[in-house]
Design a protein around this motif. Structure first.
Motif, PDB file in Angstrom:
ATOM      1  N   SER A 132       0.831  -1.201   0.000  1.00 46.26           N
ATOM      2  CA  SER A 132       0.000   0.000   0.000  1.00 46.26           C
ATOM      3  C   SER A 132       0.866   1.252   0.000  1.00 46.26           C
ATOM      4  O   SER A 132       0.595   2.218  -0.733  1.00 46.26           O
ATOM      5  CB  SER A 132      -0.911  -0.003   1.228  1.00 46.26           C
ATOM      6  N   GLU A 133       1.915   1.237   0.775  1.00 51.29           N
ATOM      7  CA  GLU A 133       2.851   2.367   0.837  1.00 51.29           C
ATOM      8  C   GLU A 133       3.505   2.605  -0.511  1.00 51.29           C
ATOM      9  O   GLU A 133       3.615   3.748  -0.976  1.00 51.29           O
ATOM     10  CB  GLU A 133       3.897   2.068   1.900  1.00 51.29           C
ATOM     11  N   ALA A 134       3.917   1.512  -1.170  1.00 52.69           N
ATOM     12  CA  ALA A 134       4.551   1.638  -2.469  1.00 52.69           C
ATOM     13  C   ALA A 134       3.590   2.186  -3.521  1.00 52.69           C
ATOM     14  O   ALA A 134       3.957   3.018  -4.349  1.00 52.69           O
ATOM     15  CB  ALA A 134       5.094   0.274  -2.913  1.00 52.69           C
ATOM     16  N   LEU A 135       2.345   1.706  -3.482  1.00 52.38           N
ATOM     17  CA  LEU A 135       1.342   2.205  -4.436  1.00 52.38           C
ATOM     18  C   LEU A 135       1.067   3.685  -4.228  1.00 52.38           C
ATOM     19  O   LEU A 135       0.856   4.431  -5.190  1.00 52.38           O
ATOM     20  CB  LEU A 135       0.051   1.394  -4.291  1.00 52.38           C
ATOM     21  N   SER A 136       1.069   4.132  -2.974  1.00 53.18           N
ATOM     22  CA  SER A 136       0.830   5.550  -2.687  1.00 53.18           C
ATOM     23  C   SER A 136       1.956   6.426  -3.211  1.00 53.18           C
ATOM     24  O   SER A 136       1.741   7.579  -3.591  1.00 53.18           O
ATOM     25  CB  SER A 136       0.670   5.766  -1.184  1.00 53.18           C
ATOM     26  N   ARG A 137       3.170   5.862  -3.251  1.00 49.78           N
ATOM     27  CA  ARG A 137       4.308   6.623  -3.773  1.00 49.78           C
ATOM     28  C   ARG A 137       4.295   6.658  -5.289  1.00 49.78           C
ATOM     29  O   ARG A 137       5.009   7.429  -5.905  1.00 49.78           O
ATOM     30  CB  ARG A 137       5.620   6.001  -3.286  1.00 49.78           C
ATOM     31  N   GLY A 138       3.478   5.763  -5.874  1.00 53.14           N
ATOM     32  CA  GLY A 138       3.408   5.732  -7.339  1.00 53.14           C
ATOM     33  C   GLY A 138       4.577   4.977  -7.928  1.00 53.14           C
ATOM     34  O   GLY A 138       4.862   5.069  -9.109  1.00 53.14           O
TER      35      GLY A 138
END
Length: 288
Positions: free
Chosen positions: A282-288
């Motif tokens: 989820s953190e990685a997806l938020s960073r794009g």
């Protein structure tokens, strides 16, 4: 008497999929809101499905309901108090840009509530051109009014708007406010993805039941109702899970034998590792 947070509102949805439909149907329950609801959805089949379910409720509640494609909004006046962003994350930027192009002034004074996973407040604010954004992480039990959502509000969201955002999500379950946006990754790991863990447990229990001699239908029924009933007991009793677990675990009994295997095989550590993987993704997806 209505409060300032619950005066007649115009709530628009960009996207009419499952989560949007759950929210619309929840908001059409008696006593939820007054005003109007607009749903912008490109697929005709989805629009028809929503109208079939929602129109009778809207008529009974006296709420104006409009379900249309984006192109049908051209020339429409009277922008919404809230725009609920309910599209797939990868299409959100393009959908918002299309809305702005067709209706440049339609959404100039309202606030935005995002139910799209992984999109940060700063990303959405840059696409919208204003900072009035509330980001949320709901989960699929919202489809039956039993969801829970974590919420984070940008600093520009007023106290009244926070109350309104909470009211929108309470139409389909409980809410939990967070003061740190990064904690939405933990919410995603625990509750956003959480229903899938329960479904996996039900699947595994049913498979084990079959291996013990039950028919597939019998094993599935037992697993389904056991998890459903245990969840309702946990919610309604208000007691800690640890206490409820201890109460049904007689020393030397069958439950104790099964739980001993879970503990010996590292069940807690496995759960933590799995949730940390969901959190990091989820953190990685938020960073794009």
């Amino acid at each position: 008497m209505t409060t300032p947070a619950h005066h007649a509102l115009h709530i628009a949805f960009l996207g009419g999929g499952n989560m949007a439909q759950a929210l619309v149907l929840g908001l059409l329950k008696p006593g939820s809101i007054t005003g109007q609801i607009t749903v912008i959805e490109p697929l005709e089949q989805t629009r028809s499905q929503l109208l079939l379910r929602a129109r009778p409720l809207a008529e009974a509640a006296g709420i104006a309901l409009r379900v249309s494609s984006l192109e049908d909004l051209e020339g429409l006046h009277g922008g919404p108090d809230w725009l609920v962003l309910a599209v797939k994350p990868q299409t959100a930027a393009a959908a918002l840009e299309s809305l702005k192009c067709l209706q440049p002034h339609w959404f100039s004074s309202g606030a935005l509530l995002s139910v799209a996973a992984g999109l940060t407040v700063s990303q959405i604010s840059s696409w919208m051109g204003h900072p009035r954004v509330v980001r949320s992480m709901p989960n699929t039990p919202a489809l039956i009014g039993k969801g829970i959502a974590g919420l984070f509000a940008a600093n520009s969201i007023s106290t009244v708007q926070r109350s309104q955002a909470e009211m929108l999500l309470r139409a389909v379950g409980e809410v939990l406010w967070l003061e740190d946006e990064s904690l939405l990754d933990a919410v995603t790991a625990v509750s956003g993805s959480g229903p899938a863990y329960c479904f996996l447990l039900a699947e595994a229990m049913a498979q084990a039941g079959v291996s013990l001699g039950l028919s597939p239908d019998q094993a599935s029924l037992l697993a389904r109702h056991t998890l459903s009933g245990a969840g309702q007991l946990l919610e309604q009793s208000g007691e800690p899970a640890e206490l409820l677990r201890a109460r049904v675990t007689s020393p030397g009994g069958t439950t104790a034998a099964a739980l001993a295997v879970f503990e010996r095989e590292g069940f807690r550590a496995l759960v933590e590792t799995a949730l940390r993987a969901a959190h990091d993704r989820s953190e990685a997806l938020s960073r794009g």
